[in-house]
Design a protein around this motif. Structure first.
Motif, PDB file in Angstrom:
ATOM      1  N   ASN A  46      35.665  40.481  71.507  1.00 54.55           N
ATOM      2  CA  ASN A  46      35.672  41.581  70.614  1.00 54.55           C
ATOM      3  C   ASN A  46      34.565  41.671  69.495  1.00 54.55           C
ATOM      4  N   ILE A  47      33.902  42.614  69.215  1.00 60.09           N
ATOM      5  CA  ILE A  47      32.973  42.387  68.139  1.00 60.09           C
ATOM      6  C   ILE A  47      33.089  43.756  67.321  1.00 60.09           C
ATOM      7  N   SER A  48      32.986  43.692  66.039  1.00 61.67           N
ATOM      8  CA  SER A  48      33.152  44.829  65.112  1.00 61.67           C
ATOM      9  C   SER A  48      31.992  44.682  63.875  1.00 61.67           C
ATOM     10  N   TYR A  49      31.639  45.902  63.323  1.00 61.33           N
ATOM     11  CA  TYR A  49      30.733  45.882  62.161  1.00 61.33           C
ATOM     12  C   TYR A  49      31.127  46.894  61.355  1.00 61.33           C
ATOM     13  N   SER A  50      31.014  46.753  59.959  1.00 67.60           N
ATOM     14  CA  SER A  50      31.646  47.641  58.940  1.00 67.60           C
ATOM     15  C   SER A  50      30.256  47.794  57.768  1.00 67.60           C
ATOM     16  N   PHE A  51      30.152  48.919  57.199  1.00 72.39           N
ATOM     17  CA  PHE A  51      29.177  49.086  56.225  1.00 72.39           C
ATOM     18  C   PHE A  51      29.964  49.844  55.034  1.00 72.39           C
ATOM     19  N   SER A  52      29.956  49.760  53.956  1.00 67.58           N
ATOM     20  CA  SER A  52      30.784  50.491  52.888  1.00 67.58           C
ATOM     21  C   SER A  52      29.985  50.507  51.586  1.00 67.58           C
ATOM     22  N   SER A  53      30.211  51.313  50.904  1.00 65.02           N
ATOM     23  CA  SER A  53      29.457  51.459  49.216  1.00 65.02           C
ATOM     24  C   SER A  53      30.748  52.140  48.486  1.00 65.02           C
ATOM     25  N   ARG A  54      30.833  51.309  47.309  1.00 66.43           N
ATOM     26  CA  ARG A  54      32.096  51.615  46.305  1.00 66.43           C
ATOM     27  C   ARG A  54      31.492  51.568  45.099  1.00 66.43           C
ATOM     28  N   MET A  55      32.463  52.024  43.943  1.00 68.42           N
ATOM     29  CA  MET A  55      32.304  52.086  42.625  1.00 68.42           C
ATOM     30  C   MET A  55      33.509  51.200  42.234  1.00 68.42           C
ATOM     31  N   ARG A  56      33.229  50.547  41.119  1.00 68.46           N
ATOM     32  CA  ARG A  56      34.246  49.811  40.511  1.00 68.46           C
ATOM     33  C   ARG A  56      34.332  50.260  38.928  1.00 68.46           C
ATOM     34  N   ARG A  57      35.495  51.179  38.774  1.00 71.10           N
ATOM     35  CA  ARG A  57      35.489  51.703  37.257  1.00 71.10           C
ATOM     36  C   ARG A  57      36.303  50.392  36.471  1.00 71.10           C
ATOM     37  N   PRO A  58      36.055  50.459  35.220  1.00 70.19           N
ATOM     38  CA  PRO A  58      36.763  49.349  34.264  1.00 70.19           C
ATOM     39  C   PRO A  58      38.252  49.532  34.389  1.00 70.19           C
ATOM     40  N   SER A  59      39.085  48.681  34.252  1.00 75.25           N
ATOM     41  CA  SER A  59      40.599  48.893  33.820  1.00 75.25           C
ATOM     42  C   SER A  59      40.741  49.398  32.491  1.00 75.25           C
ATOM     43  N   PHE A  60      41.944  50.094  32.409  1.00 68.57           N
ATOM     44  CA  PHE A  60      42.029  50.957  31.074  1.00 68.57           C
ATOM     45  C   PHE A  60      42.075  50.054  29.794  1.00 68.57           C
ATOM     46  N   TRP A  61      42.787  48.829  30.281  1.00 70.19           N
ATOM     47  CA  TRP A  61      42.686  47.511  28.982  1.00 70.19           C
ATOM     48  C   TRP A  61      41.385  47.057  28.850  1.00 70.19           C
ATOM     49  N   GLU A  62      40.372  47.020  29.883  1.00 69.64           N
ATOM     50  CA  GLU A  62      38.972  46.422  29.474  1.00 69.64           C
ATOM     51  C   GLU A  62      38.451  47.339  28.580  1.00 69.64           C
ATOM     52  N   ILE A  63      38.494  48.561  28.621  1.00 67.96           N
ATOM     53  CA  ILE A  63      37.715  49.430  27.626  1.00 67.96           C
ATOM     54  C   ILE A  63      38.583  49.868  26.315  1.00 67.96           C
ATOM     55  N   ASN A  64      39.816  49.313  26.101  1.00 67.87           N
ATOM     56  CA  ASN A  64      40.644  49.443  24.938  1.00 67.87           C
ATOM     57  C   ASN A  64      39.891  48.321  23.890  1.00 67.87           C
ATOM     58  N   PRO A  65      39.043  48.813  22.919  1.00 63.85           N
ATOM     59  CA  PRO A  65      38.341  48.011  21.934  1.00 63.85           C
ATOM     60  C   PRO A  65      39.164  47.135  21.023  1.00 63.85           C
ATOM     61  N   VAL A  66      39.933  46.232  21.474  1.00 59.66           N
ATOM     62  CA  VAL A  66      40.693  45.359  20.649  1.00 59.66           C
ATOM     63  C   VAL A  66      40.437  43.888  20.599  1.00 59.66           C
ATOM     64  N   ARG A  67      40.636  42.902  19.762  1.00 57.07           N
ATOM     65  CA  ARG A  67      40.444  41.466  20.011  1.00 57.07           C
ATOM     66  C   ARG A  67      41.981  40.948  20.387  1.00 57.07           C
ATOM     67  N   ASN A  68      42.085  39.892  21.176  1.00 61.51           N
ATOM     68  CA  ASN A  68      43.137  39.119  21.294  1.00 61.51           C
ATOM     69  C   ASN A  68      42.874  37.825  20.716  1.00 61.51           C
ATOM     70  N   TYR A  69      43.516  37.195  19.708  1.00 55.92           N
ATOM     71  CA  TYR A  69      43.102  35.995  19.353  1.00 55.92           C
ATOM     72  C   TYR A  69      43.846  34.828  19.773  1.00 55.92           C
ATOM     73  N   ILE A  70      42.761  33.730  20.260  1.00 56.39           N
ATOM     74  CA  ILE A  70      43.484  32.493  20.745  1.00 56.39           C
ATOM     75  C   ILE A  70      43.702  31.511  19.468  1.00 56.39           C
ATOM     76  N   THR A  71      42.329  31.420  18.850  1.00 55.71           N
ATOM     77  CA  THR A  71      42.348  31.000  17.533  1.00 55.71           C
ATOM     78  C   THR A  71      41.671  31.762  16.496  1.00 55.71           C
ATOM     79  N   GLU A  72      41.247  31.450  15.326  1.00 53.50           N
ATOM     80  CA  GLU A  72      40.666  32.441  14.395  1.00 53.50           C
ATOM     81  C   GLU A  72      39.410  32.570  14.797  1.00 53.50           C
ATOM     82  N   VAL A  73      38.678  31.559  15.680  1.00 52.51           N
ATOM     83  CA  VAL A  73      37.171  31.843  16.021  1.00 52.51           C
ATOM     84  C   VAL A  73      36.916  31.910  17.390  1.00 52.51           C
TER      85      VAL A  73
END
Length: 770
Positions: A486-513
């Motif tokens: 058996n042989i098969s082929y597929s083609f697809s085009s898609r969009m990738r929208r950012p996650s909601f937390w990715e566009i939330n403009p906050v900083r999460n600190y590991i250290t001060e720098v």
């Protein structure tokens, strides 16, 4: 605290073969259950089908464990599942997807017994009827069909030991009487997720190292309630409710920091600080879906209408402290240098609707058409309060500077989608499918921020508006050369929208720098996928895959001294992991595999091996959220680049050995190896894990012991060396070596029948809450 260190998420999303959480979903067709008496892996039209009804793998396992042992599926972080050649895997259950964030979904799958699963369908390239993102694939879990009225269910309890102890429990019940079907589940547990980190970065003049631990306690409780009523032979109405809650109090980060600076004369000055952070967080996810389905004819034509509402709430309060050595005892770190107190809430409301019309014709031709609407609003009212402690040369406190900051970010998004799919079976050997989606996206983000430290600076008001339309074609064909090939082929085009937390403009600190920075200016990226598959005897397969990602969304490390738009250069070097669009990327892979039983079904072998080739092409010199550029100590510009190519080997092998004739004792031996490969953050060193399990079935009881990462080799290490001399090193140990003991009991009438399969309207929002 889960969002503070998101390096592992970036890593898992880049291991194409091996996996990757949320976390973006769409509807899938209702699929009639069938009865299979033995384990089979085969290709059907646009999907791979793995029948597990009679498999010893399912009994006593969780759904997550079963998915990890399914052909083409695996997990390297024990949180996210990946399909070979895909960046992400979307989970469906009978065509319906629970709207959970990635952490909640992982816990749900780990607490749900696998006994009721009939088969698992892996859709590597979804058709136009699926509203999916990027190169996402779909995992559809089809539950068993039961044949009579009554009540049944199961209970499962387990205990896991790694660095800490964890416990989980679940209870599921199903009821069927005539036209009414009810199913419910309640599950929960508590655990402490440990991590240890080594973070090194710097230049030829500056070296910074942070070493320490993160401990994240969690308490989870969740479940679902589904009520399905058959109005008559052609019409059904159903209501579904899903809920999940997580409480993570007293999460801590404890890091020892060393900073070495070399001056122009070659003299190095070394200083030490300690980072002691604490966070309390809780999140809630509730969704409700109302479904109406009308069967239009005997061929399977139908109309499906859904309306859904989802609310997601997350509240996080963190206290981030940088400590200095004591005056008389440098090892006690009794003086506070800086304190950053953060209040980071996020509330997401989503209203969704879908309409799907499927018309089947007698000549094996199917027309599918439909549309969807999603309206989402996020509210993120972030508040930061920074205390800078001032000391005189003798080390005595002389004063405290206070800097409060606010950032209220509101994001509104409307998505309209239409699709048309034509599917035709031309003969017993050849079938094809063609379709397209047209999506309209309108989004508006508004950010109001204020820094009272600068009294002359007015409040900033930013408006980020994006409107874009996308035409997304799809094509696939499947050709059965004969009964063995058996042989098969597929083609697809898609969009990738950012996650909601990715566009939330906050900083999460590991250290001060050292901190992560989200980005409201991230735009959607595009992905183009191609896949060629060959199967022999439904047991041996070859898969060739190519993906091209344009304007990919990823995490980029920028380090150095910051230079503001007015030319001012900072006094201290920083390292920011920034979410942004970072150039283009190509992923090419070739994989061979086998799914087969040997020695009269005493051995079940699931083996995959392949080559993956990554081509990266991206550069970044400016923080897109502030406009700051990065320079070295002498003021020379610093540009982060990644144009490295890499080729790596990936191997996974999941094997089950039956130890007795009565089919009551089973031994599991599972292994994966991921060779080193170039990802966005640098060169990811090889990963490997050996997992063992022993299982005993006794009537309605199943006892199991699982040993994970026996050799303790599943530890993430990333190295990156830039042409300008900058370097970045990450070592992340999540203590994946563990032992789990579980007990499962099945009760009631095991032939209970559910009314039907249901789709949900708000599925496409789920993983964007990750």
């Amino acid at each position: 605290m889960k969002k503070i260190i998101i390096l592992a998420a970036a890593i898992s999303g880049s291991i194409v073969f091996a996996q990757e959480k949320k976390s973006d979903t769409a509807k899938t067709k209702s699929i009639e259950g069938i009865t299979i008496t033995k384990q089979v892996f085969k290709k059907q039209s646009d999907r791979f089908v793995y029948d597990v009804a009679a498999s010893p793998v399912a009994k006593g396992n969780t759904t997550f464990d079963l998915l990890k042992q399914t052909p083409l599926l695996s997990s390297t972080d024990d949180k996210t599942l990946k399909i070979a050649g895909k960046n992400n895997a979307l989970i469906y259950i009978n065509g319906r997807k629970t709207n959970m964030d990635a952490e909640s979904l992982a816990q749900f799958l780990k607490n749900t017994p696998a006994e009721n699963i009939q088969r698992i369908e892996v859709i590597t390239v979804p058709g136009s009827e699926f509203q999916v993102e990027s190169s996402d694939g779909i995992i559809n879990i089809v539950l068993k069909k039961k044949m009579s009225d009554g009540t049944n269910g199961n209970m499962r309890m387990s205990n896991t030991q790694n660095k800490f102890n964890a416990s989980q429990a679940s209870f599921s019940v199903n009821y069927r009487k005539d036209k009414l079907g009810i199913s419910a589940n309640l599950n929960g547990g508590e655990n402490i997720e440990p991590q240890s980190y080594i973070l090194r970065n710097g230049t030829s003049q500056l070296k910074n190292e942070s070493v320490g631990d993160i401990d994240d306690p969690n308490k989870n409780i969740g479940g679902y309630l589904n009520i399905d009523y058959q109005l008559n032979e052609k019409n059904n109405l159903a209501l579904s409710w899903n809920s999940w809650a997580n409480k993570s109090y007293n999460s801590t980060i404890d890091l020892f920091n060393t900073l070495a600076i070399t001056d122009d004369k070659g003299i190095t000055e070394t200083s030490y600080t300690r980072t002691k952070n604490r966070a309390d967080a809780r999140n809630y996810n509730n969704s409700m879906n109302l479904n109406y389905e009308a069967k239009l004819d005997s061929l399977g034509s139908k109309l499906n209408v859904n309306a859904a509402y989802m609310i997601y709430k997350r509240f996080q309060f963190s206290d981030n402290n940088t400590m200095l050595p004591g005056i008389t005892n440098w090892a006690d770190f009794s003086r506070t240098k800086k304190t950053i107190i953060q209040d980071i809430p996020q509330i997401i409301n989503n209203f969704s609707g879908t309409v799907d019309y499927i018309q089947k014709f007698k000549n094996d031709f199917t027309l599918s058409a439909g549309g969807n609407f999603n309206k989402t609003r996020t509210d993120n009212d972030t508040k930061n309060l920074t205390y800078d402690y001032l000391y005189n040369p003798a080390g005595n406190l002389t004063g405290i500077e206070t800097s409060p900051e606010t950032n209220h970010f509101i994001y509104d998004e409307n998505i309209y989608g239409l699709y048309l799919t034509l599917e035709k079976k031309f003969s017993d050997k050849f079938s094809g499918k063609i379709g397209a989606r047209y999506e309209i996206t309108n989004s508006l983000g508004t950010a109001d921020s204020f820094n009272p430290k600068n009294k002359t600076e007015p409040q900033k008001h930013q408006v980020i508006e994006r409107d874009y339309n996308n035409f997304l074609p799809y094509l696939s064909f499947n050709y059965a050369i004969n009964d063995k090939n058996n042989i098969s082929y597929s083609f697809s085009s898609r969009m990738r929208r950012p996650s909601f937390w990715e566009i939330n403009p906050v900083r999460n600190y590991i250290t001060e720098v050292n901190y992560t920075q989200n980005n409201p200016f991230v735009k959607a990226s595009s992905t183009y996928n191609q896949e060629l598959t060959y199967m022999y005897k439904n047991s041996y397969f070859l898969i060739l895959n190519h993906s091209y990602l344009k304007d990919q969304i990823t995490q980029v490390p920028l380090q150095g001294f910051t230079k503001a738009t007015d030319g001012t250069i900072s006094e201290q070097s920083v390292l920011r992991y920034i979410r942004t669009n970072f150039g283009d990327r190509q992923e090419m892979s070739a994989m061979v595999g086998i799914q087969k039983t040997f020695f009269k079904q005493y051995l079940t072998l699931n083996f995959n091996a392949g080559i993956q080739h990554n081509i990266n092409d991206g550069s970044l010199a400016e923080d897109p959220t502030t406009g700051e550029t990065f320079v070295d100590k002498d003021g020379k510009p610093i540009v982060y680049t990644n144009n490295v190519k890499s080729t790596s080997l990936i191997v996974t092998s999941n094997n089950t050995l039956r130890l007795d004739k009565k089919k009551t004792w089973f031994l599991g031996v599972n292994y994966f190896f991921v060779d080193k490969q170039q990802i966005e953050l640098g060169m990811l060193k090889n990963l490997m894990s050996l997992d063992l399990s022993i299982k005993k079935n006794w009537n309605d009881w199943t006892f199991a012991v699982n040993l994970n990462d026996v050799l303790r080799t599943n530890v993430v290490e990333i190295e990156d060396y830039q042409p300008n001399g900058n370097y970045n090193y990450i070592r992340n140990d999540q203590y994946r070596r563990s032992v789990t003991v579980s007990l499962t009991y099945n009760f009631g009438n095991q032939k209970l029948k559910k009314v039907r399969d249901i789709e949900a309207a708000s599925d496409d929002i789920k993983s964007r809450t990750r």
